[in-house]
Design a protein around this motif. Structure first.
Motif, PDB file in Angstrom:
ATOM      1  N   TYR A   1       0.835  -1.188   0.000  1.00  0.00           N
ATOM      2  CA  TYR A   1       0.000   0.000   0.000  1.00  0.00           C
ATOM      3  C   TYR A   1       0.876   1.246   0.000  1.00  0.00           C
ATOM      4  N   GLY A   2       0.355   2.312  -0.621  1.00  0.00           N
ATOM      5  CA  GLY A   2       1.137   3.541  -0.704  1.00  0.00           C
ATOM      6  C   GLY A   2       0.447   4.687   0.005  1.00  0.00           C
TER       7      GLY A   2
ATOM      8  N   PRO B   1      -6.884   9.627  -8.917  1.00  0.00           N
ATOM      9  CA  PRO B   1      -7.155   8.825 -10.118  1.00  0.00           C
ATOM     10  C   PRO B   1      -7.962   9.632 -11.129  1.00  0.00           C
ATOM     11  N   GLY B   2      -7.312  10.625 -11.710  1.00  0.00           N
ATOM     12  CA  GLY B   2      -7.982  11.524 -12.645  1.00  0.00           C
ATOM     13  C   GLY B   2      -8.468  12.777 -11.947  1.00  0.00           C
TER      14      GLY B   2
ATOM     15  N   LEU C   1     -10.011   6.585   2.470  1.00  0.00           N
ATOM     16  CA  LEU C   1     -11.178   5.793   2.839  1.00  0.00           C
ATOM     17  C   LEU C   1     -11.742   5.037   1.644  1.00  0.00           C
ATOM     18  N   SER C   2     -11.780   5.703   0.490  1.00  0.00           N
ATOM     19  CA  SER C   2     -12.493   5.128  -0.659  1.00  0.00           C
ATOM     20  C   SER C   2     -11.629   4.272  -1.573  1.00  0.00           C
ATOM     21  N   LEU C   3     -10.326   4.566  -1.678  1.00  0.00           N
ATOM     22  CA  LEU C   3      -9.512   3.737  -2.583  1.00  0.00           C
ATOM     23  C   LEU C   3      -8.086   3.471  -2.105  1.00  0.00           C
ATOM     24  N   THR C   4      -7.757   3.840  -0.871  1.00  0.00           N
ATOM     25  CA  THR C   4      -6.432   3.643  -0.266  1.00  0.00           C
ATOM     26  C   THR C   4      -5.380   4.518  -0.928  1.00  0.00           C
ATOM     27  N   ASN C   5      -4.991   4.178  -2.153  1.00  0.00           N
ATOM     28  CA  ASN C   5      -4.027   5.005  -2.890  1.00  0.00           C
ATOM     29  C   ASN C   5      -4.163   4.761  -4.381  1.00  0.00           C
TER      30      ASN C   5
END
Length: 313
Positions: A2-3, A36-37, A201-205
């Protein structure tokens, strides 16, 4: 593994260097987060900075995601309608009239999708001043910042040094990396901190391999800024072809200052661009009906694509 939710340090540092060379302000890495965009950056900003019952101002025609993200967060949208006759330019009076005690944010998108409009430095400065007076956030979506038809370029929002600004940018347009899903946001550290918590919370990284691809695109000796310029030149040449064709067939429009679109209408009265768009699909031609960008049922958006395909379309 994980990042970090805000993005890998190497990429944030590279973005810091990239931005630092563009603006008259040093931007610490704490002011930058990778998303992410740019679309997700817009979602994060609206969702974390505003509460249900708050209001935002959106200047139309506008990319529909601003309104959709606001409505998803229980935020009311007040729209300002600009017209072809006013060259798609909002007035300060329109903005002031839309502001009330619940107004918390104004959204800017210049160069604009779908019109290609850019604002004068004077108007932009007046909007920022109005935002300061009413303590509003300014969400500036600048993904088309490299796509200009001609000089002078629009002044960057970051140059105004307004602490309640959130700027979104994207590799999707600057480096034509749409499917990679990588963009970034620039704001004060306290704002970035709020946005990064929801991202964690929603996508980690954001996928780290994709971040390294973006890093290479940004810093590679055979890519970097030269590629951005080449890509922008390509879009500009396609736009010039599109403008000529549109004039030849008699469409009504304002020549875009930037971006990669033409927002036009025909000279026919009671023209329904949505039905027209559906009919064109039967012939393998795709345009975007204007009602997707606001109350513009007679307009449609054409994208400046490959010249051969554009002429065929």
């Amino acid at each position: 593994k994980y990042g970090p939710a805000k993005g890998i340090p190497k990429l944030r540092k590279a973005l810091y260097d990239y931005l630092g060379g563009l603006f008259d302000k040093v931007i610490p890495e704490e002011n930058i987060m990778v998303c992410p965009g740019a679309r997700f950056a817009v979602y994060l900003a609206i969702t974390t900075l505003l509460n249900p019952g708050d209001e935002i101002i959106v200047i139309e025609p506008a990319w529909p995601a601003y309104k959709d993200c606001a409505l998803n967060a229980g935020v009311k949208v007040r729209t300002i309608k600009t017209t072809l006759e006013t060259k798609w330019e909002p007035s300060i009076e329109q903005i002031n009239n839309a502001i009330n005690e619940n107004t918390k944010m104004i959204v800017l998108n210049y160069p604009n999708n779908p019109t290609g409009k850019i604002l004068s430095d004077e108007l932009l400065a007046s909007i920022i001043q109005t935002a300061k007076e009413h303590d509003l956030y300014v969400l500036s979506d600048e993904i088309y910042e490299d796509y200009y038809v001609s000089e002078p370029f629009q002044k960057e929002i970051l140059a105004y040094r307004y602490e309640k600004s959130i700027v979104t940018k994207s590799f999707s347009k600057s480096h034509a990396m749409t499917g990679y899903r990588i963009g970034y946001a620039v704001a004060e550290p306290s704002i970035i901190e709020k946005m990064s918590k929801l991202q964690a919370l929603s996508l980690t990284n954001v996928s780290e391999p994709i971040q390294y691809v973006a890093l290479k695109a940004l810093t590679g000796t055979d890519t970097g800024s030269s590629y951005v310029v080449d890509n922008a030149d390509l879009v500009r040449s396609r736009l010039e072809v599109l403008i000529k064709i549109a004039k030849d067939i008699g469409l009504e429009f304002i020549e875009p200052d930037g971006a990669m679109y033409l927002f036009a209408r025909t000279k026919h009265k009671d023209f329904d661009a949505t039905k027209f768009s559906e009919k064109l699909l039967e012939h393998g031609v795709a345009i975007a009906p204007g009602e997707g960008f606001g109350d513009y049922k007679e307009f449609f958006r054409i994208t400046a694509i490959d010249e051969t395909k554009l002429k065929e379309g």
